[in-house]
Design a protein around this motif. Structure first.
Motif, PDB file in Angstrom:
ATOM      1  N   GLN A 150      64.607  22.473  -1.184  1.00 13.16           N
ATOM      2  CA  GLN A 150      66.033  22.455  -1.525  1.00 13.16           C
ATOM      3  C   GLN A 150      66.454  23.747  -2.208  1.00 13.16           C
ATOM      4  N   LEU A 151      65.609  24.224  -3.107  1.00 11.05           N
ATOM      5  CA  LEU A 151      65.906  25.483  -3.798  1.00 11.05           C
ATOM      6  C   LEU A 151      65.901  26.657  -2.828  1.00 11.05           C
ATOM      7  N   ILE A 152      64.891  26.708  -1.959  1.00 11.12           N
ATOM      8  CA  ILE A 152      64.808  27.805  -1.002  1.00 11.12           C
ATOM      9  C   ILE A 152      66.066  27.864  -0.147  1.00 11.12           C
ATOM     10  N   GLU A 153      66.507  26.705   0.308  1.00 13.62           N
ATOM     11  CA  GLU A 153      67.716  26.656   1.139  1.00 13.62           C
ATOM     12  C   GLU A 153      68.951  27.127   0.380  1.00 13.62           C
ATOM     13  N   SER A 154      68.943  26.946  -0.945  1.00 14.23           N
ATOM     14  CA  SER A 154      70.131  27.318  -1.739  1.00 14.23           C
ATOM     15  C   SER A 154      70.152  28.798  -2.131  1.00 14.23           C
ATOM     16  N   PHE A 155      69.028  29.496  -1.978  1.00 18.35           N
ATOM     17  CA  PHE A 155      68.955  30.877  -2.439  1.00 18.35           C
ATOM     18  C   PHE A 155      69.820  31.822  -1.600  1.00 18.35           C
ATOM     19  N   GLN A 156      70.493  32.710  -2.291  1.00 19.62           N
ATOM     20  CA  GLN A 156      71.099  33.876  -1.666  1.00 19.62           C
ATOM     21  C   GLN A 156      70.134  35.027  -1.954  1.00 19.62           C
ATOM     22  N   MET A 157      69.448  35.492  -0.938  1.00 15.97           N
ATOM     23  CA  MET A 157      68.341  36.429  -1.136  1.00 15.97           C
ATOM     24  C   MET A 157      68.859  37.828  -1.468  1.00 15.97           C
ATOM     25  N   ILE A 158      69.008  38.090  -2.744  1.00 14.26           N
ATOM     26  CA  ILE A 158      69.480  39.395  -3.209  1.00 14.26           C
ATOM     27  C   ILE A 158      68.295  40.337  -3.346  1.00 14.26           C
ATOM     28  N   ASN A 167      63.765  37.624   3.294  1.00 10.47           N
ATOM     29  CA  ASN A 167      64.345  36.421   3.876  1.00 10.47           C
ATOM     30  C   ASN A 167      63.534  35.196   3.471  1.00 10.47           C
ATOM     31  N   LYS A 168      64.014  34.029   3.828  1.00 15.79           N
ATOM     32  CA  LYS A 168      63.406  32.780   3.387  1.00 15.79           C
ATOM     33  C   LYS A 168      62.073  32.502   4.072  1.00 15.79           C
ATOM     34  N   GLU A 169      61.914  32.966   5.290  1.00 14.62           N
ATOM     35  CA  GLU A 169      60.641  32.780   5.971  1.00 14.62           C
ATOM     36  C   GLU A 169      59.534  33.594   5.300  1.00 14.62           C
TER      37      GLU A 169
END
Length: 250
Positions: A150-158, A167-169
């Motif tokens: 859930q946290l990973i999905e919410s991150f805006q990767m700055i 990126n999230k992957e």
């Protein structure tokens, strides 16, 4: 020492391994006379240290749950961790940081600065995203998977520095590697030319509650032999802190 207290403690310790015991079983295991065992068991029952089920067997009372929570809550992780942090600094020469989670960020709550002239300075109270840097990411890596995702999905990767995960992957791969190794490493993720090694700290429930890290200039962390030595010392420190916080000898 008071013999009655010692015998009462002997009865209580029986329940460290047994969920419930009859009076006869307690007598057999302790060797106490029947009248003494009964008197002590009933006194412990009256005080709330024991309770009886419908069949008349004894078991630990709920007071132990309350007492256990009080002990756990009153353990100040900073005071527990600080001696180990100072030892780590002495053994490695590098700065040592302690972080906890606050929402989707890590907060630096304690530090021990290095004596080296070239250093990475961290301020107590500093915040960092859970996806960036070895120590914040150690908190993310060892939390429950559903909450983690859930946290990973919410991150805006700055992108904070040249090594920040893009990126999230990539972040998921780093988390997987961290869980496999039991520690994390980062190079130039929050600040260029800085590196960190981190390990998790667990509480009495087995939950990750903090991260401890060694931090310094990247050039000092690229030496594989030195990094391996620092990792071993870091993991041992995190294990000992976890044990003091009730996690058991992991």
């Amino acid at each position: 020492m008071n013999k009655t207290v010692l015998k009462s403690m002997e009865i209580i310790k029986l329940f460290f391994k047994e969920e419930k015991l009859t009076l006869l079983q307690m007598i057999e295991k302790t060797g106490l006379p029947k009248t003494s065992a009964y008197r002590m068991a009933e006194s412990l029952l009256e005080l709330g240290f024991l309770e009886k089920d419908q069949e008349g067997a004894y078991r630990l009372g709920l007071i132990f749950l309350a007492l256990g929570n009080l002990v756990a809550d009153r353990l100040d992780i900073r005071s527990v961790a600080l001696p180990y942090m100072k030892r780590l600094r002495k053994e490695t020469g590098e700065a040592v940081n302690l972080v906890i989670r606050d929402g989707d960020e890590a907060v630096y709550i304690e530090k021990v600065d290095t004596q080296e002239r070239v250093r990475v300075y961290t301020q107590i109270g500093r915040r960092a995203p859970l996806y960036g840097g070895a120590c914040p990411r150690i908190l993310l890596s060892f939390m429950e998977q559903d909450e983690q995702e859930q946290l990973i999905e919410s991150f805006q990767m700055i992108r904070y520095a040249k090594g920040t995960p893009e990126n999230k992957e990539e972040l998921r791969q780093l988390i997987q590697k961290t869980r496999k190794n039991g520690w994390s490493i980062s190079h130039s993720e929050l600040e260029d030319h800085s590196s960190a090694l981190a390990a998790p700290i667990f509480n009495h429930k087995g939950d990750v509650i903090a991260g401890i890290s060694l931090v310094g200039p990247e050039v000092r962390f690229r030496d594989e032999a030195r990094a391996k030595e620092m990792i071993e010392k870091l993991i041992e420190a995190s294990r000992q802190i976890s044990v003091e916080l009730g996690a058991g000898d992991r």
